[in-house]
Design a protein around this motif. Structure first.
Motif, PDB file in Angstrom:
ATOM      1  N   MET A   1       0.827  -1.205   0.000  1.00 48.81           N
ATOM      2  CA  MET A   1       0.000   0.000   0.000  1.00 48.81           C
ATOM      3  C   MET A   1       0.862   1.255   0.000  1.00 48.81           C
ATOM      4  SD  MET A   1      -3.047   1.081  -0.223  1.00 48.81           S
ATOM      5  CE  MET A   1      -2.801   2.711  -0.941  1.00 48.81           C
ATOM      6  N   ILE A   2       1.987   1.234   0.708  1.00 51.17           N
ATOM      7  CA  ILE A   2       2.889   2.392   0.702  1.00 51.17           C
ATOM      8  C   ILE A   2       3.387   2.649  -0.710  1.00 51.17           C
ATOM      9  CG2 ILE A   2       5.156   3.221   1.431  1.00 51.17           C
ATOM     10  CD1 ILE A   2       4.657   1.900   4.122  1.00 51.17           C
ATOM     11  N   GLN A   3       3.805   1.594  -1.404  1.00 55.20           N
ATOM     12  CA  GLN A   3       4.303   1.786  -2.768  1.00 55.20           C
ATOM     13  C   GLN A   3       3.198   2.253  -3.704  1.00 55.20           C
ATOM     14  OE1 GLN A   3       7.350  -0.453  -4.561  1.00 55.20           O
ATOM     15  NE2 GLN A   3       7.743  -1.744  -2.762  1.00 55.20           N
ATOM     16  N   CYS A   4       1.989   1.745  -3.492  1.00 50.44           N
ATOM     17  CA  CYS A   4       0.874   2.203  -4.330  1.00 50.44           C
ATOM     18  C   CYS A   4       0.528   3.658  -4.044  1.00 50.44           C
ATOM     19  CB  CYS A   4      -0.347   1.307  -4.089  1.00 50.44           C
ATOM     20  SG  CYS A   4      -0.216  -0.340  -4.829  1.00 50.44           S
TER      21      CYS A   4
ATOM     22  N   TYR B   1      10.562   2.846   7.162  1.00 46.81           N
ATOM     23  CA  TYR B   1       9.677   3.999   7.163  1.00 46.81           C
ATOM     24  C   TYR B   1       9.245   4.257   8.605  1.00 46.81           C
ATOM     25  CZ  TYR B   1       8.787   3.077   2.121  1.00 46.81           C
ATOM     26  OH  TYR B   1       8.896   2.868   0.773  1.00 46.81           O
ATOM     27  N   SER B   2       8.831   5.474   8.870  1.00 45.89           N
ATOM     28  CA  SER B   2       8.181   5.796  10.132  1.00 45.89           C
ATOM     29  C   SER B   2       6.687   5.960   9.868  1.00 45.89           C
ATOM     30  CB  SER B   2       8.755   7.087  10.718  1.00 45.89           C
ATOM     31  OG  SER B   2       7.949   7.567  11.770  1.00 45.89           O
ATOM     32  N   PHE B   3       5.859   5.400  10.719  1.00 42.43           N
ATOM     33  CA  PHE B   3       4.416   5.548  10.533  1.00 42.43           C
ATOM     34  C   PHE B   3       4.029   7.026  10.503  1.00 42.43           C
ATOM     35  CE2 PHE B   3       0.062   5.893  12.094  1.00 42.43           C
ATOM     36  CZ  PHE B   3      -0.603   5.004  11.255  1.00 42.43           C
ATOM     37  N   ASP B   4       4.719   7.822  11.291  1.00 41.44           N
ATOM     38  CA  ASP B   4       4.384   9.250  11.401  1.00 41.44           C
ATOM     39  C   ASP B   4       4.596  10.014  10.100  1.00 41.44           C
ATOM     40  OD1 ASP B   4       3.680   8.914  14.031  1.00 41.44           O
ATOM     41  OD2 ASP B   4       5.623   9.534  14.823  1.00 41.44           O
ATOM     42  N   GLN B   5       5.494   9.517   9.218  1.00 42.21           N
ATOM     43  CA  GLN B   5       5.760  10.270   7.995  1.00 42.21           C
ATOM     44  C   GLN B   5       4.574  10.267   7.043  1.00 42.21           C
ATOM     45  OE1 GLN B   5       8.920   7.209   6.606  1.00 42.21           O
ATOM     46  NE2 GLN B   5       8.533   8.386   4.753  1.00 42.21           N
ATOM     47  N   PHE B   6       3.597   9.383   7.273  1.00 42.91           N
ATOM     48  CA  PHE B   6       2.428   9.304   6.404  1.00 42.91           C
ATOM     49  C   PHE B   6       1.237  10.074   6.970  1.00 42.91           C
ATOM     50  CE2 PHE B   6       4.944   5.425   5.687  1.00 42.91           C
ATOM     51  CZ  PHE B   6       5.292   5.659   4.362  1.00 42.91           C
ATOM     52  N   ASN B   7       1.449  10.792   8.077  1.00 44.76           N
ATOM     53  CA  ASN B   7       0.408  11.653   8.641  1.00 44.76           C
ATOM     54  C   ASN B   7       0.473  13.023   7.992  1.00 44.76           C
ATOM     55  OD1 ASN B   7      -0.997  10.037  10.527  1.00 44.76           O
ATOM     56  ND2 ASN B   7       0.740  10.150  11.937  1.00 44.76           N
ATOM     57  N   HIS B   8      -0.309  13.207   6.943  1.00 48.75           N
ATOM     58  CA  HIS B   8      -0.331  14.482   6.217  1.00 48.75           C
ATOM     59  C   HIS B   8      -1.749  15.034   6.226  1.00 48.75           C
ATOM     60  CE1 HIS B   8       3.549  15.441   4.258  1.00 48.75           C
ATOM     61  NE2 HIS B   8       3.793  14.165   4.451  1.00 48.75           N
ATOM     62  N   SER B   9      -1.885  16.263   6.684  1.00 47.49           N
ATOM     63  CA  SER B   9      -3.199  16.898   6.726  1.00 47.49           C
ATOM     64  C   SER B   9      -3.392  17.892   5.590  1.00 47.49           C
ATOM     65  CB  SER B   9      -3.393  17.623   8.069  1.00 47.49           C
ATOM     66  OG  SER B   9      -2.356  18.587   8.266  1.00 47.49           O
ATOM     67  N   GLN B  10      -2.309  18.171   4.854  1.00 45.12           N
ATOM     68  CA  GLN B  10      -2.390  19.138   3.754  1.00 45.12           C
ATOM     69  C   GLN B  10      -2.179  18.431   2.419  1.00 45.12           C
ATOM     70  OE1 GLN B  10       0.581  22.064   4.729  1.00 45.12           O
ATOM     71  NE2 GLN B  10      -0.681  23.027   6.316  1.00 45.12           N
TER      72      GLN B  10
ATOM     73  N   GLU C   1      -3.598  11.744  -1.302  1.00 43.18           N
ATOM     74  CA  GLU C   1      -4.175  11.956   0.023  1.00 43.18           C
ATOM     75  C   GLU C   1      -5.112  10.803   0.395  1.00 43.18           C
ATOM     76  OE1 GLU C   1      -2.677  15.726  -1.533  1.00 43.18           O
ATOM     77  OE2 GLU C   1      -3.991  14.190  -2.379  1.00 43.18           O
ATOM     78  N   GLU C   2      -5.933  10.359  -0.556  1.00 44.46           N
ATOM     79  CA  GLU C   2      -6.826   9.227  -0.297  1.00 44.46           C
ATOM     80  C   GLU C   2      -6.020   7.950  -0.044  1.00 44.46           C
ATOM     81  OE1 GLU C   2     -10.792  10.304  -2.910  1.00 44.46           O
ATOM     82  OE2 GLU C   2      -9.120   9.322  -3.916  1.00 44.46           O
ATOM     83  N   ALA C   3      -4.951   7.784  -0.826  1.00 43.77           N
ATOM     84  CA  ALA C   3      -4.116   6.576  -0.671  1.00 43.77           C
ATOM     85  C   ALA C   3      -3.429   6.563   0.686  1.00 43.77           C
ATOM     86  CB  ALA C   3      -3.089   6.515  -1.792  1.00 43.77           C
ATOM     87  N   LEU C   4      -3.017   7.734   1.179  1.00 50.35           N
ATOM     88  CA  LEU C   4      -2.346   7.790   2.477  1.00 50.35           C
ATOM     89  C   LEU C   4      -3.286   7.391   3.609  1.00 50.35           C
ATOM     90  CD1 LEU C   4      -0.114  10.997   2.225  1.00 50.35           C
ATOM     91  CD2 LEU C   4       0.576   8.603   2.100  1.00 50.35           C
ATOM     92  N   SER C   5      -4.562   7.702   3.457  1.00 52.68           N
ATOM     93  CA  SER C   5      -5.529   7.264   4.461  1.00 52.68           C
ATOM     94  C   SER C   5      -5.570   5.745   4.532  1.00 52.68           C
ATOM     95  CB  SER C   5      -6.920   7.817   4.125  1.00 52.68           C
ATOM     96  OG  SER C   5      -6.934   9.220   4.205  1.00 52.68           O
ATOM     97  N   ARG C   6      -5.461   5.100   3.382  1.00 48.83           N
ATOM     98  CA  ARG C   6      -5.436   3.628   3.353  1.00 48.83           C
ATOM     99  C   ARG C   6      -4.134   3.102   3.949  1.00 48.83           C
ATOM    100  NH1 ARG C   6      -7.760  -0.459   0.036  1.00 48.83           N
ATOM    101  NH2 ARG C   6      -7.169  -2.461   0.974  1.00 48.83           N
ATOM    102  N   VAL C   7      -3.028   3.810   3.718  1.00 51.10           N
ATOM    103  CA  VAL C   7      -1.747   3.415   4.320  1.00 51.10           C
ATOM    104  C   VAL C   7      -1.871   3.383   5.841  1.00 51.10           C
ATOM    105  CG1 VAL C   7       0.632   4.152   4.755  1.00 51.10           C
ATOM    106  CG2 VAL C   7      -0.265   4.205   2.434  1.00 51.10           C
TER     107      VAL C   7
ATOM    108  N   GLY D   1      -6.926  -3.665  -5.465  1.00 54.65           N
ATOM    109  CA  GLY D   1      -7.837  -2.667  -4.928  1.00 54.65           C
ATOM    110  C   GLY D   1      -7.122  -1.568  -4.170  1.00 54.65           C
ATOM    111  N   LEU D   2      -5.876  -1.273  -4.563  1.00 56.62           N
ATOM    112  CA  LEU D   2      -5.065  -0.303  -3.842  1.00 56.62           C
ATOM    113  C   LEU D   2      -4.804   0.970  -4.649  1.00 56.62           C
ATOM    114  CD1 LEU D   2      -2.367  -2.713  -2.292  1.00 56.62           C
ATOM    115  CD2 LEU D   2      -4.552  -1.962  -1.311  1.00 56.62           C
ATOM    116  N   LEU D   3      -5.533   1.175  -5.750  1.00 50.67           N
ATOM    117  CA  LEU D   3      -5.324   2.349  -6.581  1.00 50.67           C
ATOM    118  C   LEU D   3      -6.356   3.415  -6.230  1.00 50.67           C
ATOM    119  CD1 LEU D   3      -3.747   3.649  -8.915  1.00 50.67           C
ATOM    120  CD2 LEU D   3      -5.419   2.646 -10.490  1.00 50.67           C
ATOM    121  N   TYR D   4      -5.871   4.613  -5.907  1.00 52.68           N
ATOM    122  CA  TYR D   4      -6.751   5.713  -5.508  1.00 52.68           C
ATOM    123  C   TYR D   4      -6.545   6.899  -6.427  1.00 52.68           C
ATOM    124  CZ  TYR D   4      -7.937   3.163  -1.265  1.00 52.68           C
ATOM    125  OH  TYR D   4      -8.399   2.210  -0.397  1.00 52.68           O
TER     126      TYR D   4
END
Length: 416
Positions: A187-190, A242-251, A209-215, A202-205
């Motif tokens: 999912m990260i690579q997708c 990777y750090s889980f925190d690096q995928f927390n993006h609100s913008q 931003e939508e994909a990161l929510s799935r990550v 089923g991992l294509l968004y």
């Protein structure tokens, strides 16, 4: 893309190595590439090797006859016997080695601050995870483990080899990416590539931003996420994660934010090894951020140094204690280096003190080395010593023996 059919060159060692594929240039390069470090053993013999008066000492400790010094043909494997920019131009920076087999390519040695392409070409170590098309391997080996970084954002992803297999090679099928039983790594690579093949799982968004929510859903509960499943490709003592925190993006994700998402976040030290005669174990709890390694001014990969430094084992280095004639300790970082390496133009201390503080290390310079050191500028300055390798285009050949001022550079042996 790294060619599917290309076989990585593996050095045939004296006994069977099943850990990693090593190029012969990985031997005695100052880094532990295997868990037992056996192919860095006794390398200090090269560091103390003295050449005869009629010989020139190469940077790696080998000797060549002085009649071959500065003759326009590289005789040292590290090219140090010739003028830098001229010899690089002559061999085209070894960028054509991937398409031809020559003795010059086979024998070209990559220095500690470089990574070998396996065919004679080298590239700067700190660009290992950069998008750097002009400082990369022409055989594409430098693309290993950084497939998504080379993605063209404005082109259809269908035929782009931007997904990373577990062996580091690039693929255009998400099903080739090995997983740990979940969909987290895939999912990260997708998410960072939005590659069309991800639709199979089923991992294509539509948006990153939508994909990161799935990550965050697929990787929840994990503080660190393996960059590659079950493989330590950088060092047997470093987990790349990777750090889980690096995928927390609100913008909204712009180009630069996306590039950060594509890079791993941390290097975590693991395993047990000998550090200067002392056995040290790390359990993965100590991690160094990516920027603190690749965005710092380290002259060469610092992983071995950092693994041992965290326990201050450099204070007990046998080389510096038992052989002070040939070795000197870097201050304040503590590494132990050969005195042959003082003011050779290449930093061997992580803080560059072996190339900067002439007053402090002047008394430590080996007399045998002064034949090949030049001082550029005023004789009172504390920096500016170089080897002939670094002298400019117009240096006059007959000045080598006279020590006369040419472009304000003098033979060091005449001014000590």
């Amino acid at each position: 893309m790294y060619p599917e059919g290309r076989v990585l060159p593996c050095y045939e060692l004296l006994d069977k190595n099943t850990e990693r594929c090593l190029d012969y240039r990985d031997i005695c390069d100052g880094e532990w590439d295997l868990k037992d470090g056996k192919y860095e053993t006794y390398c200090d013999w090269l560091e103390t090797n003295e050449c005869e008066l009629n010989e020139f000492r190469c940077r790696n400790g080998f000797c060549i006859d002085r009649q071959f010094f500065f003759d326009g043909e590289a005789d040292c494997l590290d090219l140090i016997d010739e003028q830098h920019h001229l010899i690089q131009e002559k061999y085209n920076n070894f960028s054509t080695c991937y398409e031809r087999a020559t003795i010059d390519c086979d024998e070209h040695w990559c220095n500690r601050e470089e990574i070998s392409c396996g065919d004679g070409q080298c590239f700067p170590w700190y660009k290992q995870f950069w998008y750097a098309p002009y400082d990369s391997c022409k055989n594409h080996q430098s693309n290993l483990y950084k497939c998504s970084i080379h993605q063209y954002q404005d082109k259809d992803s269908t035929n782009q080899f931007v997904l990373r297999r577990n062996d580091g090679r690039c693929t255009k099928n998400i099903l080739d990416v090995q997983e740990d039983g979940s969909l987290c790594i895939r999912m990260i690579q997708c998410a960072v590539t939005r590659h069309s093949s991800c639709v199979q799982l089923g991992l294509l968004y539509n948006t990153t931003e939508e994909a990161l929510s799935r990550v965050k859903h697929e990787c929840q509960g994990r503080k660190h996420i393996e960059y590659t499943f079950g493989i330590r490709f950088l060092s047997p003592f470093v987990d790349v994660v990777y750090s889980f925190d690096q995928f927390n993006h609100s913008q909204a994700i712009n180009f630069f934010a996306l590039m950060i998402l594509k890079q791993h976040a941390l290097f975590c030290f693991v395993g047990t090894r000998q550090c200067h005669g002392i056995q040290i174990t790390h359990n993965g709890s100590i991690c160094i951020p990516y920027d603190d390694i690749y965005e710092r001014d380290f002259p060469y990969p610092p992983f071995d140094y950092l693994f041992c430094k965290l326990t201050n084992t450099f204070l007990f280095s046998n080389h510096c204690q038992n052989d002070s004639e040939y070795f000197i300790r870097c201050k304040p970082t503590g590494e132990c280096i050969s005195k042959h390496r003082l003011f050779d133009g290449f930093p061997d201390c992580l803080n560059f003190t072996d190339e900067k503080n002439y007053i402090e290390v002047n008394a430590e310079i080996l007399l045998s080395s002064t034949r090949d050191r030049y001082r550029c500028g005023s004789v009172n300055i504390t920096t500016g010593m170089v080897m002939r390798y670094f002298l400019g285009k117009n240096f006059i050949e007959n000045s080598f023996e006279t020590g006369q001022k040419i472009f304000d550079c003098n033979l060091l042996s005449f001014i000590l």
